[in-house]
Design an enzyme around this catalytic site. Sequence first.
Site, short mmCIF file in Angstrom:
data_model
loop_
_atom_site.label_atom_id
_atom_site.label_comp_id
_atom_site.label_asym_id
_atom_site.label_seq_id
_atom_site.Cartn_x
_atom_site.Cartn_y
_atom_site.Cartn_z
N ILE A 14 6.68 6.81 17.17
CA ILE A 14 6.49 7.54 15.90
C ILE A 14 5.31 8.53 16.00
CG2 ILE A 14 6.08 7.31 13.40
CD1 ILE A 14 8.73 6.03 14.29
N ARG A 67 -0.83 15.36 12.73
CA ARG A 67 0.10 14.80 11.74
C ARG A 67 0.54 15.94 10.82
NH1 ARG A 67 -2.20 9.17 9.35
NH2 ARG A 67 -0.06 8.97 8.60
N PRO A 68 1.54 16.71 11.27
CA PRO A 68 1.95 17.88 10.49
C PRO A 68 2.62 17.49 9.17
CG PRO A 68 3.42 17.57 12.36
CD PRO A 68 2.36 16.52 12.47
N ILE A 69 2.65 18.44 8.21
CA ILE A 69 3.40 18.19 6.97
C ILE A 69 4.46 19.29 6.77
CG2 ILE A 69 1.64 16.80 5.79
CD1 ILE A 69 0.97 19.37 4.17
N ASP A 70 4.93 19.83 7.89
CA ASP A 70 5.92 20.91 7.80
C ASP A 70 7.21 20.48 7.09
OD1 ASP A 70 6.01 19.34 10.33
OD2 ASP A 70 7.89 20.43 10.61
N GLN A 71 7.58 19.21 7.21
CA GLN A 71 8.83 18.76 6.57
C GLN A 71 8.66 18.65 5.05
OE1 GLN A 71 11.75 18.56 8.39
NE2 GLN A 71 10.33 19.44 9.87
N ARG A 78 -9.47 0.25 3.36
CA ARG A 78 -8.56 1.25 2.78
C ARG A 78 -7.20 0.65 2.46
NH1 ARG A 78 -6.77 5.31 6.44
NH2 ARG A 78 -5.11 5.20 4.93
N ARG A 85 -4.26 9.36 3.38
CA ARG A 85 -3.10 10.18 3.69
C ARG A 85 -2.21 10.41 2.45
NH1 ARG A 85 -2.61 13.46 7.60
NH2 ARG A 85 -0.51 14.25 7.66
N CYS A 94 -5.53 7.99 8.73
CA CYS A 94 -5.77 7.55 10.11
C CYS A 94 -5.52 8.68 11.10
CB CYS A 94 -4.85 6.37 10.44
SG CYS A 94 -5.17 4.94 9.40
N ASP A 127 3.26 0.55 12.19
CA ASP A 127 2.05 -0.02 11.59
C ASP A 127 1.80 -1.46 12.03
OD1 ASP A 127 1.78 2.37 10.30
OD2 ASP A 127 2.55 1.68 8.38
N LYS A 154 0.84 -1.21 0.00
CA LYS A 154 0.00 0.00 0.00
C LYS A 154 0.87 1.25 0.00
CE LYS A 154 -1.81 1.87 3.98
NZ LYS A 154 -1.60 3.32 4.10
N ASN A 155 1.83 1.30 0.92
CA ASN A 155 2.55 2.55 1.08
C ASN A 155 3.53 2.84 -0.05
OD1 ASN A 155 1.02 3.16 3.27
ND2 ASN A 155 2.54 2.53 4.80
N1 EPU Z 1 6.07 14.40 10.88
C1 EPU Z 1 6.28 15.72 11.12
N2 EPU Z 1 6.31 16.58 10.06
C2 EPU Z 1 6.13 16.16 8.77
C3 EPU Z 1 5.92 14.78 8.54
C4 EPU Z 1 5.90 13.92 9.60
O1 EPU Z 1 6.44 16.14 12.27
O2 EPU Z 1 6.18 17.00 7.86
C5 EPU Z 1 6.07 13.44 12.00
C6 EPU Z 1 4.73 12.69 12.12
O3 EPU Z 1 3.79 13.44 12.86
C7 EPU Z 1 5.17 11.44 12.82
C8 EPU Z 1 6.56 11.17 12.22
O4 EPU Z 1 7.01 12.43 11.72
O5 EPU Z 1 5.29 11.67 14.18
C9 EPU Z 1 6.61 10.16 11.10
O6 EPU Z 1 5.65 10.48 10.10
P1 EPU Z 1 5.82 10.04 8.59
O7 EPU Z 1 5.84 11.27 7.75
O8 EPU Z 1 6.95 9.09 8.47
O9 EPU Z 1 4.47 9.28 8.34
P2 EPU Z 1 3.44 9.46 7.17
O10 EPU Z 1 4.13 9.75 5.88
O11 EPU Z 1 2.36 10.39 7.62
C10 EPU Z 1 3.55 6.96 6.47
C11 EPU Z 1 2.55 5.88 6.25
C12 EPU Z 1 1.98 5.43 7.57
C13 EPU Z 1 3.11 4.96 8.48
C14 EPU Z 1 4.17 6.05 8.60
C15 EPU Z 1 5.40 5.61 9.38
C16 EPU Z 1 1.63 6.39 4.07
C17 EPU Z 1 0.52 6.91 3.28
N3 EPU Z 1 1.50 6.40 5.39
O12 EPU Z 1 2.83 8.03 7.10
O13 EPU Z 1 1.14 4.34 7.28
O14 EPU Z 1 2.59 4.69 9.75
O15 EPU Z 1 4.60 6.48 7.29
O16 EPU Z 1 5.98 4.51 8.79
O17 EPU Z 1 2.64 5.95 3.54
C18 EPU Z 1 -0.56 2.78 7.69
O18 EPU Z 1 -0.21 2.23 6.65
O19 EPU Z 1 -1.39 2.31 8.49
C19 EPU Z 1 0.02 4.08 8.01
C20 EPU Z 1 -0.47 4.87 8.95
#
Ligand code: EPU
Length: 427
Positions: free
Chosen positions: A327, A122-126, A397, A93, A117, A305, A22-23
């Site tokens: 995480i 869940r910020p996207i600042d990065q 999903r 997401r 989820c 996960d 999926k991811n």
């Molecule tokens: N974070 C920030 N800023 C950002 C991005 C992330 O602070 O700009 C923080 C998040 O809040 C979290 C950590 O960094 O505390 C890691 O987040 P990450 O960005 O790695 O996660 P994601 O991209 O939102 C993906 C998967 C998730 C999986 C995580 C960790 C997708 C669509 N989602 O999420 O998958 O848990 O990586 O491996 O690829 C799932 O499949 O059930 C699922 C939730």
Amino acid sequence: MSKYIVNGGAPLKGEVDVSGSKNASVAIIPAVMLSDGVCRLENVPDISDTATELSILYDLGADIRMINRTTYEIDPRGIRFDIIPHEKTKVMRGSYYFIGAMLGRFGRAKVALPGGCNFGVRPIDQHIKGFEALGCDVTLEHGLINVETKGLLGAQVYLDVVSVGATMNIMLAACKARGLTVIENAAKEPHIVDLANFLNSMGADIMGAGTDVIKIRGVSSLHGASYSIIPDQIEAGTYMVAAAATGGDVLIKNVIPKHLESISTKLVEAGADITEYDEAIRVRRTGELRKINLKTMPHPGFPTDMQPQTVVMLSIAHGTSIVTESIFDNRFRYVEQLTSMGAKIQVDGKIAVVEGVKELKPAPVSATDLRAGAAMIIAGLITHGCTEIEDIHHIERGYDNLVEKFIGLGATIEMKKSQGIFIPKAQ
Ligand code: EPU
């Protein structure tokens, strides 16, 4: 609302085939729009997240041909710039990967904020930090992320947190930028490597994926390619834990055992026997389940996960396990469902103390998110009697035919469709 009814108590036995990741898929499908030619994607999991993304590509003007249940040919040449609306992005997401892909193709993107989820903030600042480093202006207007640039320029980006999403989004935009982009403190998950392999098969120049420094030398165009998506690490892990939790014996096929090492190690500690083959893994348990301590970490650590499914298993292990979620801020929301089944779990912030009980008892529970939903099915499988699970759309999903595959392993699970309520229209 539809429900699953799990009539548990029997060990899982037999063989199961794992679907595509999926991811990886949720980044690879948007990546197709960077190509100037037709892409053939194989091993795409049949889940609602990939269906949503294919529908977004279609709405934008892609020509999509379904070859079979898991193979698509996508011609992105007819894609036009357009807003990707909230109605599409709110259900998942990975919709944020359309930002990187749109930037690479059009130099601008207008994409509604992502759903997915709920694990707290869940910020996207990065992601934004990366786009700005590549020369973009980023604004947020009416729930739309608006990103524009006069030209993507390669840059050095240091991620302040290891983020899967930010790493892949920056890769998508950077492969069409002018010059070299270096992502430092990058995520190393198998799906990062898979996205890089797909982009490279289209003519991109990406090195270092799978390490914490990824170098992307921008190219002016990418061509069509044929690519098979890697097996889903978390789907495989879910069957592994289910086999160990039920005291079963399951051969899980179409896997990359290397991707499963952190899960295998913990299952062995908990009392399971694991045999690795080239593309399969066998999980058996005959002795008692033992307590373990566990901390979720970025890859190659234990995946977040897999945390809910593993907590279910530990809820009936001998002894007290300590599980630390490092995480996400709030990934123990499902614990309340388990305690309603008789589990003894105390949560304090990011730590859960799981005191093993002899057995769980059936109760109506809810799938509070995708992996928590899979965890509830495992809870039902280890419980004598009928466990009813609501909110199953979360499970659909991200798991391809999860229930059918469990039934193939001897589980008894029924889907009860909602009747719907007839409300007469006002005259
Ligand atoms: N974070 C920030 N800023 C950002 C991005 C992330 O602070 O700009 C923080 C998040 O809040 C979290 C950590 O960094 O505390 C890691 O987040 P990450 O960005 O790695 O996660 P994601 O991209 O939102 C993906 C998967 C998730 C999986 C995580 C960790 C997708 C669509 N989602 O999420 O998958 O848990 O990586 O491996 O690829 C799932 O499949 O059930 C699922 C939730």
